[in-house]
Design an enzyme around this catalytic site. Structure first.
Site, PDB file in Angstrom:
ATOM      1  N   ALA A  62       6.080  32.075  -5.343  1.00  0.00           N
ATOM      2  CA  ALA A  62       7.110  31.482  -5.855  1.00  0.00           C
ATOM      3  C   ALA A  62       8.017  33.122  -6.587  1.00  0.00           C
ATOM      4  O   ALA A  62       6.779  34.037  -6.861  1.00  0.00           O
ATOM      5  CB  ALA A  62       6.789  30.436  -7.225  1.00  0.00           C
ATOM      6  N   GLY A 101       2.727  30.082  -3.675  1.00  0.00           N
ATOM      7  CA  GLY A 101       4.222  28.863  -2.455  1.00  0.00           C
ATOM      8  C   GLY A 101       4.089  29.504  -1.134  1.00  0.00           C
ATOM      9  O   GLY A 101       4.506  28.560  -0.302  1.00  0.00           O
TER      10      GLY A 101
HETATM   11  N1  3HC Z   1       7.969  37.250  -7.927  1.00  0.00           N
HETATM   12  C1  3HC Z   1       8.366  38.018  -8.058  1.00  0.00           C
HETATM   13  N2  3HC Z   1       7.597  39.402  -8.374  1.00  0.00           N
HETATM   14  C2  3HC Z   1       6.845  39.034  -7.677  1.00  0.00           C
HETATM   15  C3  3HC Z   1       5.868  38.461  -7.276  1.00  0.00           C
HETATM   16  C4  3HC Z   1       6.372  37.254  -7.172  1.00  0.00           C
HETATM   17  N3  3HC Z   1       5.323  36.122  -7.231  1.00  0.00           N
HETATM   18  N4  3HC Z   1       4.805  39.518  -6.238  1.00  0.00           N
HETATM   19  C5  3HC Z   1       5.343  40.960  -6.891  1.00  0.00           C
HETATM   20  N5  3HC Z   1       6.249  40.632  -7.335  1.00  0.00           N
HETATM   21  C6  3HC Z   1       6.722  41.933  -7.225  1.00  0.00           C
HETATM   22  C7  3HC Z   1       6.305  42.435  -7.984  1.00  0.00           C
HETATM   23  O1  3HC Z   1       6.080  43.021  -9.615  1.00  0.00           O
HETATM   24  C8  3HC Z   1       6.951  44.433  -8.060  1.00  0.00           C
HETATM   25  O2  3HC Z   1       7.367  44.836  -8.827  1.00  0.00           O
HETATM   26  P1  3HC Z   1       8.002  46.066  -9.293  1.00  0.00           P
HETATM   27  O3  3HC Z   1       8.004  46.981  -8.262  1.00  0.00           O
HETATM   28  O4  3HC Z   1       9.482  45.902 -10.032  1.00  0.00           O
HETATM   29  O5  3HC Z   1       7.654  47.018 -10.240  1.00  0.00           O
HETATM   30  C9  3HC Z   1       6.431  44.613  -7.205  1.00  0.00           C
HETATM   31  O6  3HC Z   1       7.112  42.893  -6.791  1.00  0.00           O
HETATM   32  C10 3HC Z   1       6.193  44.529  -5.662  1.00  0.00           C
HETATM   33  O7  3HC Z   1       4.211  44.192  -6.158  1.00  0.00           O
HETATM   34  P2  3HC Z   1       3.025  45.386  -6.283  1.00  0.00           P
HETATM   35  O8  3HC Z   1       3.480  46.406  -6.702  1.00  0.00           O
HETATM   36  O9  3HC Z   1       2.849  44.606  -6.689  1.00  0.00           O
HETATM   37  O10 3HC Z   1       2.832  44.702  -4.395  1.00  0.00           O
HETATM   38  P3  3HC Z   1       1.664  44.921  -4.651  1.00  0.00           P
HETATM   39  O11 3HC Z   1       1.965  45.709  -2.249  1.00  0.00           O
HETATM   40  O12 3HC Z   1       0.401  46.162  -3.922  1.00  0.00           O
HETATM   41  O13 3HC Z   1       0.862  44.128  -3.674  1.00  0.00           O
HETATM   42  C11 3HC Z   1       1.144  41.608  -3.429  1.00  0.00           C
HETATM   43  C12 3HC Z   1       2.027  43.047  -3.010  1.00  0.00           C
HETATM   44  C13 3HC Z   1      -0.538  41.376  -2.574  1.00  0.00           C
HETATM   45  C14 3HC Z   1       1.910  40.424  -2.588  1.00  0.00           C
HETATM   46  C15 3HC Z   1       1.054  41.291  -5.322  1.00  0.00           C
HETATM   47  O14 3HC Z   1       2.578  41.487  -5.712  1.00  0.00           O
HETATM   48  C16 3HC Z   1       0.889  39.860  -5.819  1.00  0.00           C
HETATM   49  O15 3HC Z   1      -0.618  39.965  -5.985  1.00  0.00           O
HETATM   50  N6  3HC Z   1       1.857  39.168  -6.350  1.00  0.00           N
HETATM   51  C17 3HC Z   1       2.119  38.275  -7.064  1.00  0.00           C
HETATM   52  C18 3HC Z   1       1.129  36.622  -5.567  1.00  0.00           C
HETATM   53  C19 3HC Z   1       1.247  35.384  -6.453  1.00  0.00           C
HETATM   54  O16 3HC Z   1       0.737  35.866  -7.989  1.00  0.00           O
HETATM   55  N7  3HC Z   1       1.446  34.476  -6.186  1.00  0.00           N
HETATM   56  C20 3HC Z   1       1.593  33.072  -6.800  1.00  0.00           C
HETATM   57  C21 3HC Z   1       2.605  33.186  -7.920  1.00  0.00           C
HETATM   58  S1  3HC Z   1       2.963  31.398  -8.187  1.00  0.00           S
HETATM   59  C22 3HC Z   1       3.598  30.508  -7.334  1.00  0.00           C
HETATM   60  O17 3HC Z   1       3.868  30.555  -6.642  1.00  0.00           O
HETATM   61  C23 3HC Z   1       3.419  28.765  -8.099  1.00  0.00           C
HETATM   62  C24 3HC Z   1       3.311  28.027  -6.517  1.00  0.00           C
HETATM   63  O18 3HC Z   1       2.249  27.258  -6.407  1.00  0.00           O
HETATM   64  C25 3HC Z   1       4.800  27.041  -7.334  1.00  0.00           C
END
Ligand code: 3HC
Length: 675
Positions: A62, A101
């Site tokens: 998400a 998500g």
């Molecule tokens: N939402 C919004 N922004 C996000 C994001 C997300 N889910 N995931 C990453 N970003 C943004 C980061 O803040 C970063 O922004 P910036 O460049 O402005 O600092 C940019 O994307 C790049 O992210 P990373 O620097 O972390 O890039 P990497 O390549 O090192 O890693 C990744 C990529 C493994 C996808 C890592 O970003 C990550 O772990 N993201 C979070 C994943 C996550 O927690 N997903 C679950 C979200 S909650 C959800 O899904 C709820 C649902 O169940 C309803």
């Protein structure tokens, strides 16, 4: 242009998301996907759908930046149900990471195909959340309760091969032809009926697995609300129909998203990423090329530092003064790698590869070929100045000269060279090959490209780096000082080491101040004169109570290193109470919090006001990654915001501390440190 493009290959409709950087499932993506599903539903010529992503990854979850704002339709739960209910097969084509998500979208698809390098996971728990779009309901049905518990409660993604073995992925694609393979797969199963519908599968489970899982992970989950909520939810809904389960999931998600813990964990997610941005330096500044790293000193620190680079494939020249010390250091590095290999986290070939990159030498001049040289010698200004003076003579032009000092003045060290612009602090935390934190200390003359290169290097060796200014102890150790000092005073005034440590552990720290002293060594920084006994610590050190390594420190230890309160330490404390004539009073847990934790916040406010940290969130990152501050409290400055600056000021004043002006200002204006 829409973030979702549609195209057709024969009777397969392809929906491709292009929402950089990570294809987060923001409103536009959800709307585009929904429109695509409607298009497929309304067109008899379409027999199957493929959902794929452009760029480096499948949906990484998400869009976290939307949390806390009004949700635009369709919501993710609505969208995934629509995908599953299409009545025609939908295939998820997964590369990169299908997270949160993203994993839930994939689970709602009828089939999943992934490249071998892909990873799939439910990391919501790391944001203090539970999966909120059917993940807790569909995953147990598709891959079994045990794997679902592992993935949802721990949050670590699994590789495609494991997902395939568990039935979470139906087929592996070729690494460079995912889309073609997905379309071919969709063609094959276009007419297969009935469609495999995850939400309709039964859940089979042995009810004993839940308690076994709780027990096995009790330590890891201590203090966290989300893992417990996830386990409870999966347990309670295991026997119920999907519709009921998903409703319970929805309620659980809404509850957690409002929690302080989730706010704290989401704060840290963004704080960690913000920390790499350096004020006043453009993102695209040209970096220095680091092909070979030099490390001076093959002790615990030097060895640990070297391992970071060796593991990242960067050759290291390690220098010592004596052959014996060099051999011992090299052997320790090998032993550490072999221990990792024994745990199955490295192959024997990888061990040899890393060791093959190490050049141990007694020849200081060999550092002349290094692009980054990190000094990890004895913590003394004279010794460091001498080393940097020598480096100045032999290092190549443009080489970065770094000190691993934990306290000393980088500017003074830099002044012993003719090139202070090339000098920077790189403060690693012990054990340096394990701890994620790196403090990058910016000297008065440190060049911008040196700083930016240090930051890039830290990413390469998988550290979380924070920029600190030149002050005694930088960010982390400077804040540790008031805490340790107050803890010692509290002993004199009537507290016990056990009480103070317990308060810290209950707060969520991995250990308290005295447990930490015993682990690190009570003799660290001791003057080594057993006749000079000026405080409780001197007394312990003089008696050889150096901590765990001597089975005696602030605690007594048995053969298995289990601590117990020490009658001898109680005697020593009592002697000092009398000798110093310190008045005694009953010390409450609250007083311990105010005097050891509020004082840290106070120091943090000074650090911030002096510009020694770029932002409050950097201080939080330091304490989470360097000292084990509980992530669910978001770091000391975020915690201060949740306590409220007013309360902290009052607590400090109660005990007569000078309140930092910035903290007072926050209290008066009702402001937070972290916006
Ligand atoms: N939402 C919004 N922004 C996000 C994001 C997300 N889910 N995931 C990453 N970003 C943004 C980061 O803040 C970063 O922004 P910036 O460049 O402005 O600092 C940019 O994307 C790049 O992210 P990373 O620097 O972390 O890039 P990497 O390549 O090192 O890693 C990744 C990529 C493994 C996808 C890592 O970003 C990550 O772990 N993201 C979070 C994943 C996550 O927690 N997903 C679950 C979200 S909650 C959800 O899904 C709820 C649902 O169940 C309803």
């Amino acid at each position: 242009m829409s973030v979702i493009t549609t195209s057709r290959q024969g009777d397969v409709l392809i929906l491709t998301s292009d929402n950089p950087p990570v294809n987060a499932l923001g409103a536009a993506v959800r709307q585009g996907l929904q429109a695509g599903i409607e298009e497929a539903a309304g067109d008899d010529a379409i027999k199957a759908v493929v959902i794929a992503c452009a760029g480096k990854t499948f949906f990484a979850g998400a869009d976290i930046t939307e949390f806390g704002k009004a949700m635009q339709e369709p919501s993710l739960p609505t969208l995934v149900d629509a995908i599953e209910a299409l009545g025609k097969p939908v295939v998820a084509a997964i590369h990169g990471t299908a997270l949160g998500g993203g994993c839930e979208v994939a689970l709602a698809c009828h089939y999943r195909i992934a490249v071998p390098s892909a990873k799939i996971g439910l990391p919501e728990v790391k944001l203090g959340l539970l999966p909120g779009a059917g993940g807790t309901q569909r995953l147990p049905r598709v891959a079994g309760v045990e794997l679902a518990l592992e993935m949802a409660a721990k949050g670590d993604p699994i590789p495609a091969s494991k997902a395939k073995a568990a039935g979470l992925v139906d087929r592996l694609a070729s690494e460079d032809s995912l889309l073609a393979d997905a379309v071919a797969f969709a063609g094959e199963i276009a007419d297969a009926r009935p469609l495999p519908i995850a939400s309709e599968k039964p859940v089979t489970v042995d009810p004993a697995v839940f308690d076994a899982f709780r027990k096995a992970n009790a330590k890891r989950f201590r203090g966290f609300e989300a893992p417990a909520a996830i386990i409870d939810l999966i347990e309670k809904t295991a026997g119920t129909p999907y519709a009921e389960g998903v409703q319970a999931e929805r309620m659980g998600f809404m509850k957690l998203i409002m929690s302080v813990q989730s706010a704290a964990q989401r704060h840290i997610f963004f704080a960690e990423r913000k920390a790499s941005k350096i004020d006043g330096i453009a993102d695209d500044i040209a970096l220095r090329d680091i092909k070979r790293v030099g490390v001076i000193g093959a002790g615990t620190m030097g060895g640990g530092i070297s391992m970071n680079f060796l593991s990242a494939g960067v050759p290291v020249t390690i220098v010592e003064m004596q052959q014996e010390a060099l051999d011992r250091g090299t052997a320790t590095i090998r032993k550490n790698y072999e221990a990792t290999a024994a745990k199955g986290r490295m192959t024997p070939e990888q061990v040899e590869q890393a060791m093959g990159l190490l050049s141990p030498t007694l020849d200081f001049d060999a550092l002349g070929e290094c692009d980054l040289i990190i000094e990890a010698v004895y913590e003394s200004m004279d010794v460091k100045k001498d080393v940097f003076g020598r480096l100045d003579k032999i290092a190549k032009a443009g080489a970065i000269l770094a000190s691993n000092t934990s306290y000393l003045n980088i500017d003074e060290i830099a002044a012993s060279t003719s090139r202070p612009q090339d000098v920077v602090g790189l403060h690693f935390f012990s054990p340096a090959n394990v701890m994620k934190l790196l403090e990058i200390v910016r000297g008065a003359k440190t060049a911008d490209d040196v700083l930016a290169t240090a930051m890039a290097v830290s990413k390469k060796i998988k550290k979380v780096a924070v920029v600190a200014g030149v002050c005694y102890g930088f960010i982390g150790n400077r804040m540790l000082m008031p805490r340790q000092m107050e803890a010692m005073k509290l002993l004199l005034e009537g507290a016990t080491p056990e009480q103070i440590d317990r308060v810290h552990v209950e707060f969520g720290m991995p250990m308290g101040p005295f447990q930490m002293s015993d682990l690190a060594g009570v003799d660290i920084g001791w003057h080594r004169d057993p006749t000079r006994i000026e405080n409780i610590r001197d007394a312990l050190a003089a008696e050889g109570r150096w901590g765990q390594k001597k089975s005696a420190g602030f605690y007594d230890y048995d053969e298995k290193r289990n601590p117990s309160p020490s009658p001898r330490v109680a005697e020593i404390i009592e002697e000092f109470r009398q000798k110093t004539g310190t008045p005694q009073h009953a010390i409450t847990d609250e007083e311990i919090v105010e005097r050891t934790l509020y004082t840290m916040v106070n120091e943090g406010a000074l650090i911030l006001a002096e510009g020694m940290a770029q932002r409050a969130s950097d201080i939080d990152v330091v304490w989470i990654y360097g000292y084990g501050w509980p992530v669910y409290r978001g770091g000391p400055m975020f915690w201060a915001d949740t306590e409220g600056a007013k309360k902290i000021v009052a607590g400090l004043e109660k005990h007569g501390f000078d309140v930092a002006p910035l903290l007072r200002e926050k209290a008066e204006k009702g402001e937070r440190f972290n916006k």
